[in-house]
Design a protein around this motif. Structure first.
Motif, PDB file in Angstrom:
ATOM      1  N   TYR A 159      -2.857   9.224  19.430  1.00 19.33           N
ATOM      2  CA  TYR A 159      -1.555   9.176  20.111  1.00 19.33           C
ATOM      3  C   TYR A 159      -1.262   7.722  20.428  1.00 19.33           C
ATOM      4  O   TYR A 159      -1.872   7.125  21.303  1.00 19.33           O
ATOM      5  CB  TYR A 159      -1.682  10.002  21.384  1.00 19.33           C
ATOM      6  CG  TYR A 159      -0.436  10.217  22.213  1.00 19.33           C
ATOM      7  CD1 TYR A 159       0.085  11.499  22.372  1.00 19.33           C
ATOM      8  CD2 TYR A 159       0.172   9.180  22.905  1.00 19.33           C
ATOM      9  CE1 TYR A 159       1.198  11.729  23.175  1.00 19.33           C
ATOM     10  CE2 TYR A 159       1.284   9.406  23.701  1.00 19.33           C
ATOM     11  CZ  TYR A 159       1.788  10.686  23.826  1.00 19.33           C
ATOM     12  OH  TYR A 159       2.876  10.906  24.629  1.00 19.33           O
ATOM     13  N   ILE A 161       0.383  10.915  16.500  1.00 24.32           N
ATOM     14  CA  ILE A 161       1.642  10.974  17.260  1.00 24.32           C
ATOM     15  C   ILE A 161       2.028   9.547  17.617  1.00 24.32           C
ATOM     16  O   ILE A 161       1.193   8.779  18.094  1.00 24.32           O
ATOM     17  CB  ILE A 161       1.457  11.790  18.570  1.00 24.32           C
ATOM     18  CG1 ILE A 161       1.089  13.240  18.253  1.00 24.32           C
ATOM     19  CG2 ILE A 161       2.732  11.727  19.431  1.00 24.32           C
ATOM     20  CD1 ILE A 161       0.689  14.059  19.477  1.00 24.32           C
ATOM     21  N   GLU A 202      -7.714  19.454  24.261  1.00 19.36           N
ATOM     22  CA  GLU A 202      -7.668  18.632  23.053  1.00 19.36           C
ATOM     23  C   GLU A 202      -8.323  17.274  23.306  1.00 19.36           C
ATOM     24  O   GLU A 202      -8.230  16.726  24.392  1.00 19.36           O
ATOM     25  CB  GLU A 202      -6.223  18.407  22.604  1.00 19.36           C
ATOM     26  CG  GLU A 202      -5.437  19.666  22.323  1.00 19.36           C
ATOM     27  CD  GLU A 202      -4.752  20.219  23.568  1.00 19.36           C
ATOM     28  OE1 GLU A 202      -4.785  19.553  24.614  1.00 19.36           O
ATOM     29  OE2 GLU A 202      -4.208  21.332  23.476  1.00 19.36           O
ATOM     30  N   VAL A 262      -7.868  13.798  22.625  1.00 22.74           N
ATOM     31  CA  VAL A 262      -6.823  12.882  22.156  1.00 22.74           C
ATOM     32  C   VAL A 262      -7.287  11.446  22.376  1.00 22.74           C
ATOM     33  O   VAL A 262      -7.851  11.119  23.426  1.00 22.74           O
ATOM     34  CB  VAL A 262      -5.495  13.104  22.928  1.00 22.74           C
ATOM     35  CG1 VAL A 262      -4.388  12.199  22.382  1.00 22.74           C
ATOM     36  CG2 VAL A 262      -5.074  14.567  22.869  1.00 22.74           C
ATOM     37  N   SER A 282     -10.264  13.465  26.685  1.00 29.65           N
ATOM     38  CA  SER A 282      -9.561  12.444  25.905  1.00 29.65           C
ATOM     39  C   SER A 282     -10.040  11.050  26.279  1.00 29.65           C
ATOM     40  O   SER A 282     -10.756  10.867  27.265  1.00 29.65           O
ATOM     41  CB  SER A 282      -8.055  12.553  26.158  1.00 29.65           C
ATOM     42  OG  SER A 282      -7.577  13.784  25.682  1.00 29.65           O
ATOM     43  N   ILE A 323       1.226  18.232  21.263  1.00 22.74           N
ATOM     44  CA  ILE A 323      -0.215  18.012  21.026  1.00 22.74           C
ATOM     45  C   ILE A 323      -0.885  19.323  20.601  1.00 22.74           C
ATOM     46  O   ILE A 323      -1.649  19.360  19.639  1.00 22.74           O
ATOM     47  CB  ILE A 323      -0.880  17.422  22.294  1.00 22.74           C
ATOM     48  CG1 ILE A 323      -0.352  15.998  22.544  1.00 22.74           C
ATOM     49  CG2 ILE A 323      -2.404  17.431  22.174  1.00 22.74           C
ATOM     50  CD1 ILE A 323      -0.825  15.356  23.847  1.00 22.74           C
ATOM     51  N   ARG A 337      -6.570  15.261  31.275  1.00 20.49           N
ATOM     52  CA  ARG A 337      -7.105  15.272  29.902  1.00 20.49           C
ATOM     53  C   ARG A 337      -8.483  14.615  29.890  1.00 20.49           C
ATOM     54  O   ARG A 337      -8.667  13.528  29.337  1.00 20.49           O
ATOM     55  CB  ARG A 337      -6.133  14.560  28.950  1.00 20.49           C
ATOM     56  CG  ARG A 337      -4.807  15.267  28.842  1.00 20.49           C
ATOM     57  CD  ARG A 337      -3.955  14.760  27.712  1.00 20.49           C
ATOM     58  NE  ARG A 337      -2.808  15.626  27.525  1.00 20.49           N
ATOM     59  CZ  ARG A 337      -2.806  16.727  26.767  1.00 20.49           C
ATOM     60  NH1 ARG A 337      -3.881  17.065  26.088  1.00 20.49           N
ATOM     61  NH2 ARG A 337      -1.731  17.483  26.688  1.00 20.49           N
ATOM     62  N   GLN A 381      -2.783  20.151  17.084  1.00 22.18           N
ATOM     63  CA  GLN A 381      -4.188  20.568  17.118  1.00 22.18           C
ATOM     64  C   GLN A 381      -4.356  21.859  16.332  1.00 22.18           C
ATOM     65  O   GLN A 381      -5.259  21.991  15.507  1.00 22.18           O
ATOM     66  CB  GLN A 381      -4.596  20.778  18.586  1.00 22.18           C
ATOM     67  CG  GLN A 381      -5.941  21.405  18.768  1.00 22.18           C
ATOM     68  CD  GLN A 381      -7.018  20.341  18.959  1.00 22.18           C
ATOM     69  OE1 GLN A 381      -6.794  19.163  18.670  1.00 22.18           O
ATOM     70  NE2 GLN A 381      -8.173  20.743  19.420  1.00 22.18           N
ATOM     71  N   ILE A 424      -6.957  14.041  17.669  1.00 21.86           N
ATOM     72  CA  ILE A 424      -5.582  13.561  17.498  1.00 21.86           C
ATOM     73  C   ILE A 424      -5.514  12.118  17.986  1.00 21.86           C
ATOM     74  O   ILE A 424      -6.170  11.767  18.972  1.00 21.86           O
ATOM     75  CB  ILE A 424      -4.608  14.436  18.327  1.00 21.86           C
ATOM     76  CG1 ILE A 424      -4.506  15.836  17.697  1.00 21.86           C
ATOM     77  CG2 ILE A 424      -3.224  13.803  18.463  1.00 21.86           C
ATOM     78  CD1 ILE A 424      -3.788  16.838  18.543  1.00 21.86           C
TER      79      ILE A 424
END
Ligand code: UDP
Length: 385
Positions: A100, A122, A5, A7, A33, A376, A30, A380, A98
């Motif tokens: 966060y 989030i 993902e 993020v 991200s 997460i 990640r 997604q 996304i």
């Protein structure tokens, strides 16, 4: 483990407090991200080491020193800067799936950025939204934005969840994910660590939090004034504009004649080692804690804990089974709890064993990462559907 993902992690500070230590675990692996920080600091360096894309705001430097209890009137000249940061976050969000937000200031601005570029949002809420911590206007802004724009609100404890709902937050937004920790193994004994760090050999207590009035270090100093011969290390520094409190603590040490017993060690990156060197870890917060990582750190290190009976502490310590609970802001109660732990009562060994078992079973980092990864992934999948 690689996570796919994209993020955008947003934090308002470049300092590394408890919430940022958690962020550093959450971003692990990640590589698709990025992190958006309002300012440079030790956190930006630590995130860069994790090979995350890093975006630093042009407008946010110094905002983390803007204290929660600062008057809203002093915020007025900041409005232009805040608007500029909102636009920066929106622009960064475009390249991510996304958003966060890892702090309340980050959440407020990310929620407003969502009006420009809509993404699932989030909020990892590391605070406890009670009147002790936030003014009425701040609570209203946070809750209104959460209800309108957050897709999920992650909180670390039942106490933090209840406070969010009590303040008007929607129950179905909340996901409780206890903080999880993994500590480096420290093979040396307390005596060896003390010798290596030049710490005194007698009875020694420690407090391991940033310096801030609500963290209650002054209550511990008052307790020490009634405990002759007991030494203390105060670990931590004023991270978020609390320098006046740090100076007050040093003054209090002089006024109570504690200068030869109390050592200020400043902010340290070797807390687990220091913690293993003390006879008791004190957590004297006078306002409710949303979690309290230091409790779990002490439980993992096999060190007795004394914490104030508020917020998440009674939960983490299982009502006193895994550590002692004392009323907040009561230095006499704290002093007698310290004296009774230092007397090494027979029951202490089984309490420590129970606490260590509980910390490993309930507050492991893998559990936290699984739970947050699950949130997460679900968002997604929902966004792609
Ligand atoms: N800590 C640290 N260095 C210090 C003082 C504290 O690394 O000098 C760490 C401490 O070990 C803990 C975290 O900062 O992991 C504080 O987290 P906690 O949940 O106790 O409080 P917060 O700062 O998030 O309110």
């Amino acid at each position: 483990m690689m996570s796919d993902e994209r993020v955008l992690f947003v934090d308002h500070t470049g300092q590394i407090g408890g919430a940022e230590l958690i962020l550093l675990d959450v971003v692990q692996g990640r590589k698709r991200s990025s992190a958006f920080l309002f300012e440079q600091g030790p956190l930006s360096q630590a995130l860069a080491d994790k090979e995350l894309g890093l975006i630093i705001s042009k407008w946010g430097q110094g905002l983390s020193q803007f204290r929660r209890d600062s008057s809203w009137l002093t915020a007025i000249p900041l409005v232009g800067r805040l608007a500029a940061i909102i636009v920066e976050i929106a622009r960064a969000a475009r390249a991510h799936d996304i958003v966060y937000a890892n702090s309340q200031k980050a959440f407020v601005l990310a929620a407003l950025a969502g009006l420009l570029v809509k993404r699932p949002l989030i909020w990892h809420l590391h605070d406890i939204i009670t009147p002790e911590h936030f003014g009425a206007v701040q609570r209203w802004v946070q809750i209104t934005l959460a209800n309108a724009r957050a897709t999920k609100v992650i909180v670390p404890s039942q106490a933090a969840a209840e406070a969010f709902i009590e303040a008007g937050g929607r129950r179905n937004l909340v996901e409780i994910v206890p903080n999880g920790l993994a500590l480096p193994l420290e093979p040396r004994s307390a005596r060896e660590i003390r010798a290596a760090l030049d710490l005194p050999a007698g009875p020694l207590v420690g407090v391991f939090s940033r310096l801030a009035p609500w963290k209650g270090q002054h209550v511990l100093l008052e307790a020490l004034a009634t405990l002759p011969g007991v030494g203390c290390i105060i670990v931590g520094d004023a991270l978020f504009g609390e320098q006046a409190y740090a100076a007050e603590l040093k003054q209090l040490v002089l006024e109570r004649g504690l200068a030869d017993r109390v050592r200020f060690l400043g902010h340290r990156s070797d807390v687990p080692k220091l913690m293993k060197a003390v006879d008791v870890m004190v957590h004297p917060s006078i306002d409710p804690e949303p979690f309290g990582r230091t409790l779990v750190e002490a439980m993992l290190a096999g060190v007795p804990v004394i914490a104030t009976n508020a917020g998440a502490a009674p939960d983490i310590l299982e009502g006193g089974r895994a550590g002692a609970l004392v009323p907040p802001n009561d230095h006499q109660a704290l002093a007698s709890a310290i004296a009774s732990v230092l007397a090494r009562p027979q029951a202490l060994a089984s309490q420590l064993e129970y606490a260590s078992h509980r910390a490993h079973a309930q507050y492991g980092v893998a559990q936290m990462l699984d739970a947050i990864g699950g949130v997460i992934r679900r968002l997604q999948a929902g966004a792609a559907a």
